[in-house]
Scaffold this active site. Structure first.
Site, mmCIF file in Angstrom:
data_model
loop_
_atom_site.group_PDB
_atom_site.id
_atom_site.type_symbol
_atom_site.label_atom_id
_atom_site.label_comp_id
_atom_site.label_asym_id
_atom_site.label_seq_id
_atom_site.Cartn_x
_atom_site.Cartn_y
_atom_site.Cartn_z
ATOM 1 N N VAL A 11 2.186 23.237 6.401
ATOM 2 C CA VAL A 11 1.920 23.640 7.793
ATOM 3 C C VAL A 11 2.561 24.975 8.110
ATOM 4 C CG1 VAL A 11 2.278 23.032 10.222
ATOM 5 C CG2 VAL A 11 1.632 21.260 8.574
ATOM 6 N N PHE A 155 -3.876 20.628 13.293
ATOM 7 C CA PHE A 155 -5.046 19.820 12.924
ATOM 8 C C PHE A 155 -5.743 20.475 11.736
ATOM 9 C CE2 PHE A 155 -4.363 19.248 17.499
ATOM 10 C CZ PHE A 155 -4.242 17.863 17.579
ATOM 11 N N LYS A 157 -7.136 20.643 7.888
ATOM 12 C CA LYS A 157 -7.630 19.858 6.758
ATOM 13 C C LYS A 157 -7.206 20.545 5.467
ATOM 14 C CE LYS A 157 -12.015 20.060 7.830
ATOM 15 N NZ LYS A 157 -11.996 20.828 9.091
ATOM 16 N N ILE A 257 -17.448 8.447 7.526
ATOM 17 C CA ILE A 257 -17.997 7.110 7.288
ATOM 18 C C ILE A 257 -18.545 7.002 5.859
ATOM 19 C CG2 ILE A 257 -18.490 6.673 9.721
ATOM 20 C CD1 ILE A 257 -21.488 7.158 9.045
ATOM 21 N N GLY A 260 -15.391 4.675 -0.024
ATOM 22 C CA GLY A 260 -14.709 5.215 -1.190
ATOM 23 C C GLY A 260 -13.531 4.358 -1.597
ATOM 24 N N GLY A 264 -5.770 8.929 1.364
ATOM 25 C CA GLY A 264 -4.419 9.243 0.900
ATOM 26 C C GLY A 264 -3.963 10.525 1.568
ATOM 27 N N CYS A 267 -0.901 13.031 5.497
ATOM 28 C CA CYS A 267 -0.988 12.767 6.939
ATOM 29 C C CYS A 267 -1.390 11.340 7.294
ATOM 30 C CB CYS A 267 -1.972 13.745 7.585
ATOM 31 S SG CYS A 267 -1.440 15.462 7.526
ATOM 32 N N LYS A 270 1.088 8.321 6.455
ATOM 33 C CA LYS A 270 2.351 8.481 7.183
ATOM 34 C C LYS A 270 2.160 8.338 8.691
ATOM 35 C CE LYS A 270 4.043 12.693 7.313
ATOM 36 N NZ LYS A 270 4.108 13.110 8.718
#
Length: 445
Positions: A11, A155, A157, A257, A260, A264, A267, A270
């Site tokens: 981050v 936020f 990815k 959706i 899989g 993991g 984020c 936790k």
């Protein structure tokens, strides 16, 4: 503006670099001197597409700096971002040790009015603790300095963090002080050239909550679809078709959706645990959140269970080619990756693993699967196939989407594929002569 970002993890490094890209003068601080020296040379400790080039460019432009000396940089700083880790504690709560250590250091060294921003993912009420910690240090110094604590959750990815930061779908600013909120809006305004509607200001506690709720909602969608996939297998339905059927509803949509092997990363696991713990601390049992976590834990073993059902409880003498180790594509992050659990389960049963991942093999070798006997690492996806009894796909890297299936058939002992990400069309796989196992569709064994 002159910004200080404390913490050069995922981050902090991405945020500091992107702020510098927009013309701010940014200094990223870390206590790890080796890491700082490497960063000064443009050596990036994580894999994130586009980050290395942006760091190098902004170092050259003298807009991005790295240092271990917090005190000297606070002297000329307008806004200080706390971006250190908040690891999960033994009880599932977020460990604020590093956040409060930084707050203490800020209180010891700040010399003028300052905005302190919680960029780390922190539970509701953390800003109050940061405020109290800084104020306690100022009181010890008898220093009459005003400051504001703001919540500004990230936020990002992994694998698309630069794009997320430079072109955000929203920025959340939690500020109980109007002047601090105004300055934060000024900082972020260059990222919203067309409209400021996506810059959302609210109270601090609501901003802190927003981050956890966002991740918990996405995790819920994943676990819900995996639960549906498991039911589909039992009743003879095809989850791939069900997904299309429900995703076409605009109220639901197609994002998150895809069935899989479970979520993991740094984020979701936790933050789901931390939100559940926060609820417990206030006397509330978050049953839905608990279920999301339980479903995900079980889902990580679905592929391993399919392998065992196909090849038997004792896998001694069996070899499996594993494609993908990272928890998702475009990252080397293996935190809570399904591959860890699946590989360990197969090895425990006597199997040998031949693994390949475009970016995460070093992480596997030196940390997550360190000293695990029976695992070898290979230079390409095809190298893993030689004399393997089956191929197991666990991460949906682009290079796995359209492989040479004839080569797979030649190299594998038998044409068997376990697909933990439903990458391939089952009808086509059957036509090609493969025994194909995926998530959420009944397969006779």
């Amino acid at each position: 503006m002159n910004l200080t970002v404390i913490g050069t993890g995922y981050v902090g490094l991405v945020s500091g670099t992107c702020f510098a890209e927009m013309g701010n003068i940014v200094t990223c601080i870390d206590v790890d001197s080796t890491k700082i020296e490497n960063l000064k040379q443009g050596v990036i400790p994580i894999y994130e597409p586009g980050l290395e080039a942006m760091v190098t460019r902004n170092i050259k432009n003298k807009s991005l700096h790295f240092s271990t000396d917090l005190s000297s940089h606070l002297e000329k700083c307008d806004i200080a971002f706390i971006a250190v880790g908040t690891p999960m504690g033994d009880d599932g709560s977020a460990d604020l040790k590093y956040v409060l250590q930084v707050a203490q250091e800020i209180g010891k060294h700040m010399t003028h009015s300052l905005i302190v921003v919680d960029k780390s993912t922190v539970p509701v009420g953390t800003a109050d603790k940061v405020q109290a910690t800084i104020q306690s240090e100022l009181d010890k110094r008898k220093a009459n300095i005003t400051f504001s604590v703001v919540s500004n959750p990230e936020f990002l990815k992994e694998g698309d963090a630069i794009n997320d930061f430079m072109k955000p779908d929203r920025v959340v600013i939690g500020a109980d002080n109007d002047e601090a909120g105004k300055k934060m809006r000024t900082l972020y305004s260059p990222f919203f050239r067309s409209s400021m509607d996506r810059l959302i200001q609210m109270d601090v506690r609501s901003a802190e909550m927003t981050k956890y709720v966002a991740n918990a909602m996405l995790a819920t969608k994943i676990s819900f679809m995996n639960e549906i996939a498991n039911i589909c297998e039992l009743v003879g339905a095809d989850v791939n078709k069900v997904r299309i059927g429900i995703g076409s509803d605009s109220r639901i949509g197609y994002s998150f959706i895809y069935p899989g092997s479970g979520y993991g990363g740094s984020c979701f696991p936790k933050d789901v645990k931390a939100l559940k713990k926060t609820a417990e601390e206030h006397g509330y049992i978050a049953q839905l959140i608990q279920s999301v976590e339980l479903v995900n834990d079980k889902q990580k073993m679905v592929i391993a269970n399919k392998v065992v059902k196909r090849f038997g409880e004792n896998l001694s003498g069996k070899t499996f080619a594993v494609w993908g180790l990272a928890f998702k594509p475009e990252t080397d992050d293996m935190r809570e990756a399904p591959a860890i659990y699946i590989i360990k389960e197969l090895v425990k049963r006597g199997a040998k693993i031949q693994a390949y991942d475009p970016k995460a093999m070093e992480e596997a070798q030196h940390f997550y699967l360190k000293d695990l006997k029976g695992v070898s690492y290979h230079n390409s996806k095809y190298d893993t196939l030689k004399d393997a009894d089956a191929m197991i796909l666990l991460t949906e890297w682009k290079e796995f989407r359209s492989p040479d299936f004839e080569e797979l058939k030649v190299q594998l002992k038998q044409p068997v594929i376990f697909d933990g990400r439903n990458q391939y069309n089952d009808a086509l796989m059957t036509e090609r002569g493969f025994e194909y196992f995926q998530i959420g569709k009944q397969q006779s064994i």
